[in-house]
Design an enzyme around this catalytic site. Sequence first.
Site, PDB file in Angstrom:
ATOM      1  N   GLY A  53       0.825  -1.195   0.000  1.00  0.00           N
ATOM      2  CA  GLY A  53       0.000   0.000   0.000  1.00  0.00           C
ATOM      3  C   GLY A  53       0.858   1.242   0.000  1.00  0.00           C
ATOM      4  O   GLY A  53       2.005   1.234   0.448  1.00  0.00           O
ATOM      5  N   GLN A  54       0.282   2.331  -0.510  1.00  0.00           N
ATOM      6  CA  GLN A  54       0.986   3.605  -0.577  1.00  0.00           C
ATOM      7  C   GLN A  54       0.030   4.708  -0.186  1.00  0.00           C
ATOM      8  O   GLN A  54      -1.103   4.772  -0.689  1.00  0.00           O
ATOM      9  CB  GLN A  54       1.504   3.862  -2.003  1.00  0.00           C
TER      10      GLN A  54
ATOM     11  N   PHE B  55       1.451   9.774   3.485  1.00  0.00           N
ATOM     12  CA  PHE B  55       2.487   9.967   4.498  1.00  0.00           C
ATOM     13  C   PHE B  55       3.472   8.808   4.590  1.00  0.00           C
ATOM     14  O   PHE B  55       4.433   8.879   5.345  1.00  0.00           O
ATOM     15  CB  PHE B  55       1.838  10.166   5.871  1.00  0.00           C
ATOM     16  N   GLY B  56       3.261   7.749   3.841  1.00  0.00           N
ATOM     17  CA  GLY B  56       4.180   6.625   3.921  1.00  0.00           C
ATOM     18  C   GLY B  56       3.737   5.473   3.043  1.00  0.00           C
ATOM     19  O   GLY B  56       2.824   5.607   2.223  1.00  0.00           O
TER      20      GLY B  56
ATOM     21  N   VAL C  99       3.455   0.850   2.836  1.00  0.00           N
ATOM     22  CA  VAL C  99       3.473  -0.430   3.529  1.00  0.00           C
ATOM     23  C   VAL C  99       4.052  -1.466   2.580  1.00  0.00           C
ATOM     24  O   VAL C  99       3.621  -1.575   1.425  1.00  0.00           O
ATOM     25  CB  VAL C  99       2.062  -0.855   3.990  1.00  0.00           C
TER      26      VAL C  99
ATOM     27  N   LYS D 206       5.401  -0.834   7.856  1.00  0.00           N
ATOM     28  CA  LYS D 206       4.951   0.516   7.522  1.00  0.00           C
ATOM     29  C   LYS D 206       6.120   1.461   7.673  1.00  0.00           C
ATOM     30  O   LYS D 206       6.727   1.557   8.749  1.00  0.00           O
ATOM     31  CB  LYS D 206       3.790   0.962   8.411  1.00  0.00           C
TER      32      LYS D 206
ATOM     33  N   ASP E  47     -11.003   8.020  11.012  1.00  0.00           N
ATOM     34  CA  ASP E  47     -10.541   7.895   9.630  1.00  0.00           C
ATOM     35  C   ASP E  47     -11.142   6.668   8.957  1.00  0.00           C
ATOM     36  O   ASP E  47     -10.472   5.993   8.183  1.00  0.00           O
ATOM     37  CB  ASP E  47      -9.007   7.820   9.597  1.00  0.00           C
TER      38      ASP E  47
END
Length: 348
Positions: free
Chosen positions: A69-70, A73-74, A76, A91, A183
């Site tokens: 995942g993208q 803020f960062g 995975v 992460k 969230d």
Amino acid sequence: MPGKQSDEEQLEVGAAENRADEDLGGLTAEELRQGQEAALALEDMMALSAQTLVRAEVDELYQQVRPLGQGRFGRVLLVTHRQKGTPLALKQLPKPSTSLRGFLYEFCVGLTLGAHPAVVTTYGIGIESTDSYSFLTEPILHGDLISLIQPKVGLPQPAAQRCAAQLASALEHIHSHGLVYRDLKPENVLVCDPACWRVKLTDFGHTRPRGTLLRLTGPPIPYTAPELCSPPPLPEGLPIQPSLDAWALGVLLFCLLTGYFPWDQPMAETDPFYEDFLLWQASGQPQDRPQPWFGLTPVADTLLWGLLDPRPRERSPVSSIQSYLGRPWRQREGETEEVDKGDGEAEE
């Protein structure tokens, strides 16, 4: 306020039981105490975690397999331990956009919440490298929920109910720790199998202790509760409550059942779909549903009306979903809707 604190966020320290307008999120003394205890517990855990960070380059310890995942803020990554071969999710948050405090906060929230089956398990290993901070979690390999929601269709009803039940349980778990997730969206729900027998919440960078003061800093989205779209009850902002998560859960559930959002912004003056919903809800006549709500049953109406009540203190808790499981939420093709005028639910 721990974590990614901004000028728009701080934890209340004064008594809140005398807040004049409770519909704007006023806290009782007990609710405020829960949030303060959660904040103090996280501060203690962050102090300990800062002392136990592993200082090393990630590539020295783990072999990268592929991205999982993208985000803004960062990212995975799926990695394996170089000595043991154990598969893990890592992460990674770049230092230019992440403070040590912000990293420790998200890491420690994950450690606090990870015992629940519908929350991604965070392992107690934090890593500081030259350019990034990282921590390890269990690997979830089937992507996120957004990839399964078919536009204008949603998910099969059994899968939607399984997701709803698990997410409600995960949010209850978060709230029991004096925290608010803040969230909830399909991108933050990881799926362990294509049929959604098991799903897990992830990404706790926006999770905050109950009572944290918050102001809306960007344009509203469908998941934004309406009380955040209004002028704050105090200049400092709105003290956040679990009702924010209940609203987001209602919007997500609508998406799972229909494949689209009920509105773009929960603001009657700018969004006609939201204005139609408010008029329909106030009428108390489920059979007079607006067009976006065609195809849902009166049972689903009652559930969603509760979760999407514009008044925070009247909004149903996330646990209300449990009473509606196993009952039809979506009309069958060509089915005629029958309404029980006593409670707005389908006749048995």
